[in-house]
Design an enzyme around this catalytic site. Sequence first.
Site, PDB file in Angstrom:
ATOM      1  N   LYS A 250       1.487  -3.448   6.522  1.00 20.66           N
ATOM      2  CA  LYS A 250       2.189  -3.588   5.320  1.00 20.66           C
ATOM      3  C   LYS A 250       3.579  -3.343   5.285  1.00 20.66           C
ATOM      4  O   LYS A 250       4.364  -4.244   4.527  1.00 20.66           O
ATOM      5  CB  LYS A 250       1.567  -2.510   4.281  1.00 20.66           C
ATOM      6  CG  LYS A 250       0.063  -3.010   3.972  1.00 20.66           C
ATOM      7  CD  LYS A 250      -0.256  -4.123   3.127  1.00 20.66           C
ATOM      8  CE  LYS A 250      -1.679  -4.195   2.857  1.00 20.66           C
ATOM      9  NZ  LYS A 250      -2.006  -5.444   2.055  1.00 20.66           N
TER      10      LYS A 250
ATOM     11  N   TYR B 257      -2.887   0.022   9.449  1.00 17.15           N
ATOM     12  CA  TYR B 257      -2.839  -0.679   7.877  1.00 17.15           C
ATOM     13  C   TYR B 257      -1.448  -0.668   7.366  1.00 17.15           C
ATOM     14  O   TYR B 257      -1.086  -1.372   6.805  1.00 17.15           O
ATOM     15  CB  TYR B 257      -4.024   0.127   7.321  1.00 17.15           C
ATOM     16  CG  TYR B 257      -4.188  -0.275   5.817  1.00 17.15           C
ATOM     17  CD1 TYR B 257      -4.699  -1.641   5.484  1.00 17.15           C
ATOM     18  CD2 TYR B 257      -3.487   0.124   4.707  1.00 17.15           C
ATOM     19  CE1 TYR B 257      -4.764  -2.363   4.265  1.00 17.15           C
ATOM     20  CE2 TYR B 257      -3.790  -0.372   3.374  1.00 17.15           C
ATOM     21  CZ  TYR B 257      -4.239  -1.679   3.159  1.00 17.15           C
ATOM     22  OH  TYR B 257      -4.407  -2.191   1.994  1.00 17.15           O
TER      23      TYR B 257
ATOM     24  N   SER C 103       0.800  -1.196   0.178  1.00 17.67           N
ATOM     25  CA  SER C 103       0.077  -0.044  -0.040  1.00 17.67           C
ATOM     26  C   SER C 103       0.662   1.468  -0.024  1.00 17.67           C
ATOM     27  O   SER C 103       1.978   1.342   0.621  1.00 17.67           O
ATOM     28  CB  SER C 103      -1.068  -0.085   1.272  1.00 17.67           C
ATOM     29  OG  SER C 103      -1.542   1.295   1.379  1.00 17.67           O
TER      30      SER C 103
END
Length: 225
Positions: free
Chosen positions: A42, A38, A14
């Site tokens: 990643k 998040y 991401s």
Amino acid sequence: MVKNKVRNLILSSSAGVYGNPVKVPIEENDPKNPLNPYGETKYIMERMLEDYDAAYGMKFVSLRYFNAAGAALDGSIGEAHPEESHLIPNIIKKALKGEEIEIFGNDYQTPDGTNVRDYIHVLDLVETHSIAMQKLLGGSNSNFYNIGIGQGYSNKEVIQMVKSVTGLNLNIKYSARRAGDADALYASIDKIKKDFAWSPKYGLKEIVESAYLWHKSHPAGYGVV
């Protein structure tokens, strides 16, 4: 994977690994400073994969998505969440229902005051995975790539494109900006264009057209795969 001799992996990473960028367009070697769990997870996965490459020879391609959007061109498959937070489907779904559309912030340091983001059509995204797989199976080294159009669109530009494509009336309400939202985030895609001999086929217009066809055809939010 090591135990079973699986030696190749494609990671759906991401743009969240960068956090607030030091510059735009964002390049793969720019600093990583994730702002939320998040993006942090990643980035942890990317670092783990580098270690597994060094220790076990497991090769990987990490594809750092920017804003994946759009749907199948015939409207047969698309994006559906019970609570929608992504800009384009949120605007379209609420416009179809005649509901108010809330936009967070119109006082950013951008040309029109709204966030600028990079959108990539899901079909272009699929193609990059196919090429990455072929590269890995052909013996390529591990690498990281940004996946975007390589251009930023403001929220107001997205709103205008939805109006133009759909002809719907949009009831827009501007609210206070959200904490942690960067002014502008868009990718440099020079690296993947060079290494993959790839360029995105679809732009913002095709993203909105396909998303509108999906949501108009599937108001309940499901499709047949």
